[in-house]
Design a protein around this motif. Sequence first.
Motif, short mmCIF file in Angstrom:
data_model
loop_
_atom_site.label_atom_id
_atom_site.label_comp_id
_atom_site.label_asym_id
_atom_site.label_seq_id
_atom_site.Cartn_x
_atom_site.Cartn_y
_atom_site.Cartn_z
N GLY A 103 43.42 38.68 35.35
CA GLY A 103 42.61 37.73 34.60
C GLY A 103 41.26 37.41 35.21
N VAL A 149 32.16 34.15 39.49
CA VAL A 149 33.39 34.92 39.32
C VAL A 149 34.57 33.96 39.27
CG1 VAL A 149 32.54 37.03 40.39
CG2 VAL A 149 33.56 35.26 41.83
N TRP A 158 36.31 40.05 43.71
CA TRP A 158 36.54 39.58 42.34
C TRP A 158 35.63 40.29 41.34
CZ3 TRP A 158 36.95 36.31 46.54
CH2 TRP A 158 38.21 35.74 46.73
N ASP A 215 39.64 44.56 35.16
CA ASP A 215 40.40 43.59 34.35
C ASP A 215 41.78 43.33 34.96
OD1 ASP A 215 40.86 41.80 32.32
OD2 ASP A 215 41.51 43.31 30.87
N GLY A 251 38.99 33.91 39.05
CA GLY A 251 40.21 34.70 39.22
C GLY A 251 41.08 34.09 40.30
N ARG A 309 37.34 37.42 35.89
CA ARG A 309 36.23 37.56 34.94
C ARG A 309 34.96 37.00 35.54
NH1 ARG A 309 35.50 32.51 32.29
NH2 ARG A 309 37.09 30.99 32.96
N SER A 348 37.22 42.10 38.18
CA SER A 348 36.69 41.92 36.82
C SER A 348 36.41 43.27 36.17
CB SER A 348 35.41 41.09 36.87
OG SER A 348 35.64 39.81 37.41
N HIS A 392 28.24 42.00 32.78
CA HIS A 392 29.27 42.48 31.86
C HIS A 392 30.21 43.47 32.55
CE1 HIS A 392 26.43 40.82 28.87
NE2 HIS A 392 27.53 40.57 28.19
N ALA A 393 30.25 43.40 33.88
CA ALA A 393 31.22 44.14 34.69
C ALA A 393 31.11 45.65 34.56
CB ALA A 393 32.64 43.69 34.35
N ALA A 414 31.63 34.67 34.33
CA ALA A 414 31.23 33.76 33.27
C ALA A 414 30.11 32.86 33.75
CB ALA A 414 32.42 32.92 32.80
#
Length: 420
Positions: free
Chosen positions: A254, A268, A244, A251, A270, A256, A248, A377-378, A258
């Motif tokens: 979906g 993570v 995941w 992209d 998704g 991400r 992320s 921030h991936a 957070a």
Amino acid sequence: MTALRDAVLPARAVLWFSRPSSVWWGFAVVHLYFLGWMMSFVIHGEAFSDTEQYREWAMAGYDPADRESVISPWVYPVLAQIPILLAGIAGHGPYLLVWTLIITVLNAVGLVCLTRGPRRRRGIAPAWWWLFFTVFLGYLGFARVEGIAAPIVLIGLLYAAERPVLGSVLLSVATWIKVWPAAVLFALFIACRQRVQVVAAGVGVTAVVVLGTYMSGGLRHIADFLVNQGERGMQLEATFSTPWVWLSVFDVAGARMADNVAINSTEVYGPGTEVVAVLMQPLLVVAVLVGAVLLIRALRLGAEREELFYEGALMMTTVFIVFNKVGSPQFMIWLAPVVVAGLVHDWQRWRAPAALLMGIAVTTFVIYPLFYTPLIHAHPVMAAVLTTRNVLLVVLLWWSVQRTVELGRRTEPVPQSLGA
């Protein structure tokens, strides 16, 4: 290896590094550096990383009945409140300084156990390895409860081979500070002869902890640290979160990363993350049971008990990390005491896991404190670093499983120790 060492280091330097006194000079340099680092926060009245939360709890009196704070102090086992409260003895401003000094003293005790008595010579090289490891992960070790538990686990490991009951007491105390030493206790219980006494020691420590918690009025919260884990999602750094992380980065679907504000963690999200998060705890239990079966099998086939204990401690501890849905960078500190004790037991055999763990330490250092913000921030480069770290963890687990299996294949007689 000896020829390479002699080519790089002059004979006098090799002699100096082989002396117990030299380790203490190294200890002083490393710990004075981190003391100076922490003082850069102390002089501004600040704390560093998780110690900010610890200070908040300590200044509030760490009330067992208080559940109003966003992050509950009961996210840790109950004995964690002893060092957290003790660090507040001088008040709000010097909290981080006192906390750092507590860990320094515990590390010093661990170094004494490494370089004195029967380990006076065998413990020097492992002690240097430990200091180099601390250079990379000291930013985590001096700012987390792991820094309190790790030296206690190291001392417990060093004494468990000769005095399993004492080892059980120390490891049980460490488990009530942070859960992961239970992995070492599992290995000790399987490998040692004095199983009844080892269990009795652990039960005795637990009884004292429960009684103290009851008298403080916090008994109803004593298991909260287990319940809280069940409510968590897949943390960003966890091994099983790696797919995941890349979803992320690109992209996809979906996916991400957070923040979970309630527990101060980045997770993570998704397709499938909720299902995996639910399955992780039973999967961890299954992995622990499989590890126990491998240890019991090796013992019945004639494995040396002391060696099986150290190999089992490494395997079980790595299982606790690899199959954990929480993958915080400080978890890598869990492995250090086991590897140090293994190096003391057999330097040649334990060079491979020591090298792997040093690689894990370096990549973890790159993740935190250097570039954690790009990771959340991936950033693809940091995703690659994290993936490398997680792959190294899996390789370390595979090495420990293979070694455990090999221990049961020996045909020659081996000495049986670890208890009378």
